[in-house]
Write a protein that holds these residues in place. Structure first.
Motif, mmCIF file in Angstrom:
data_model
loop_
_atom_site.group_PDB
_atom_site.id
_atom_site.type_symbol
_atom_site.label_atom_id
_atom_site.label_comp_id
_atom_site.label_asym_id
_atom_site.label_seq_id
_atom_site.Cartn_x
_atom_site.Cartn_y
_atom_site.Cartn_z
ATOM 1 N N LEU A 58 18.404 2.668 -49.690
ATOM 2 C CA LEU A 58 17.995 4.302 -48.960
ATOM 3 C C LEU A 58 16.463 4.912 -48.876
ATOM 4 N N ASP A 62 15.459 5.828 -45.631
ATOM 5 C CA ASP A 62 14.264 7.623 -45.124
ATOM 6 C C ASP A 62 12.943 7.338 -44.402
ATOM 7 N N TYR A 124 20.605 12.878 -46.710
ATOM 8 C CA TYR A 124 20.033 12.454 -45.189
ATOM 9 C C TYR A 124 20.449 12.459 -43.938
#
Length: 466
Positions: A58, A62, A124
């Motif tokens: 992640l 990101d 996200y």
């Protein structure tokens, strides 16, 4: 003779003594409890270790997928929607916000949020969905005027293929259903995608989704996932049964051409005028197929007339995949060719699907739970310290010879690996919480209830056995 008998007794005694000495190693550990040096790990992982792996992914993606608009001529950020022009584009990062690979990633992130409760995964998705929803009407107007807009936005405004539409659409429907996107308008985008899938995608005469490459009237196994999940989830979103019926019909059409019963696998490609039809069992395409079956089974009503047939197909596919797993936990690029490389994205998809099917009660935990956990260890070993996913096959067309698949490159920037890894990790976390895996005699076993012992070897009732 008496002397010979005496020597035999002495030799036997010496053999027993040596055998007794060999029951322990230098650390006084019984030999049968010594741990092998597994290449990719083995055993029951800890939930926190699984989450640590997907957290790393992640953080990496990101940073690589900024939800930002820029002017392509000046490079300056566009912060006001009223300032959008034909020269405005999504800021380029390592991956594209509107690709089918990122549709997979959005669905995976939503699953990770549900499995962990960590809002970073939901946020996200929401940030990027919100940006696409906000800019949609502005780019629609510009596109209607001159057809010249950023290619990544064009996929949303005017899809040209199932790759443009299905996976992102499905992720948006899921976001709507779970209430993650109530503060922005995804429905116009969902309806636009669905219109393409239902009314404008190219099909064979019987309605099977198809393409005109590499040959006229070619069916790609990939298109099971690129089209069907969005359709079936549209049924759940709207309550309109025609979407359920169309999704089930597409599964039946794909299976009639692509499923090879004798091998328990799907061929990658089918060409209408080809005879015979070769069967190349590409790993990731089989991943798209079983993932589609899981997505359909998640929402197809229990009383739907084709549900049992789809469940039976998924079970047969799960069995066909499980028996081809490499001992490291990976699967091969061509599933039935051990001379092809071990590939991460397909492995991650199988881990998710097998763990999900176990958690749903569709397949037996005792038989498939160990396969899923072994696969997770393999997947985890492919995530480097930066959060990048290694050994992922790049985008791949269709071929009819083994060399084409065997020599496809792998790269950490191949977007196909990121969503599957997060999805796999999320479902493994659920597996560890819902099921009862425990090592017994050093092997991973799944039990119907928690086993009340920490002994290395035990009977089912918890009594110790040596």
């Amino acid at each position: 003779m008496k002397r010979m008998m005496t020597m035999m007794v002495l030799c036997a005694a010496m053999s027993l003594a040596v055998s007794a000495q060999q029951t322990v190693n230098d650390n006084n550990t019984p030999l049968h409890l010594m741990k092998p040096e597994y290449r990719t790990g083995y055993g029951v992982p800890a939930v926190q270790d699984v989450k640590r792996t997907i957290d790393g992914v992640l953080r990496y993606i990101d940073a690589e997928t900024p939800p930002v608009l820029v002017d392509k001529k000046t490079g300056r950020e566009v912060t006001q929607l009223k300032d959008i022009t034909a020269d405005t584009q999504l800021k380029q990062g390592g991956f594209r916000l509107t690709s089918y690979e990122w549709g997979v990633t959005y669905s995976a992130m939503l699953a990770a949020y549900e499995a962990t409760g960590d809002e970073a995964y939901r946020d996200y998705v929401v940030k990027r969905h919100r940006l696409l929803a906000d800019i949609f009407p502005y780019f629609q107007k510009i596109y209607a005027q001159n057809k010249q807009i950023d290619g990544n936005v064009r996929r949303v405004v005017d899809p040209h293929a199932l790759d443009d539409a299905g996976a992102v659409c499905c992720s948006m429907i899921k976001s709507q259903l779970m209430g993650a996107s109530t503060d922005h308008a995804l429905r116009p985008l969902i309806d636009n995608y669905t219109d393409y899938i239902m009314n404008r995608e190219y099909r064979l005469a019987d309605g099977n989704f198809a393409r005109q490459r590499p040959h006229k009237n070619t069916v790609w196994l990939d298109d099971m996932f690129m089209g069907i999940p969005a359709v079936v989830y549209m049924g759940k979103l709207t309550g309109d049964t025609r979407y359920y019926d169309e999704a089930a019909r597409q599964v039946e059409l794909f299976a009639s051409r692509m499923w090879v019963e004798a091998d328990g696998l799907f061929r990658h490609g089918w060409v209408e005028d080809m005879d015979p039809h070769p069967a190349f069992y590409w790993g990731r395409a089989n991943g798209w197929a079983i993932l589609t079956l899981c997505e359909v089974l998640d929402v197809l009503p229990a009383g739907h007339p084709q549900r049992q047939a789809i469940l039976d197909l998924m079970r047969k596919h799960a069995a066909g995949l499980a028996r081809r797993q490499h001992h490291t936990g990976f699967w091969h690029q061509l599933l039935d060719r051990n001379d092809t490389y071990l590939e991460t994205s397909a492995t991650a998809i199988y881990v998710y699907c097998l763990a999900h099917a176990v958690n749903r009660g569709w397949i037996d935990a005792k038989a498939f739970g160990p396969v899923a956990l072994l696969g997770w260890h393999a997947v985890q070993s492919a995530v480097n310290e930066k959060g990048q996913v290694e050994n992922v096959c790049v985008g791949t067309g269709m071929g009819f010879d083994a060399a084409f698949y065997a020599h496809r490159p792998v790269h950490v920037m191949a977007a196909h690996g990121y969503g599957p890894v997060v999805w796999a990790g999320a479902e493994i976390i659920r597996l560890l919480r819902l099921q009862h895996p425990k090592p017994n005699d050093s092997a991973v076993q799944f039990y119907d209830a928690e086993v009340p012992t920490h002994q290395p070897i035990f009977n089912y009732d918890g009594t110790i056995r040596y």
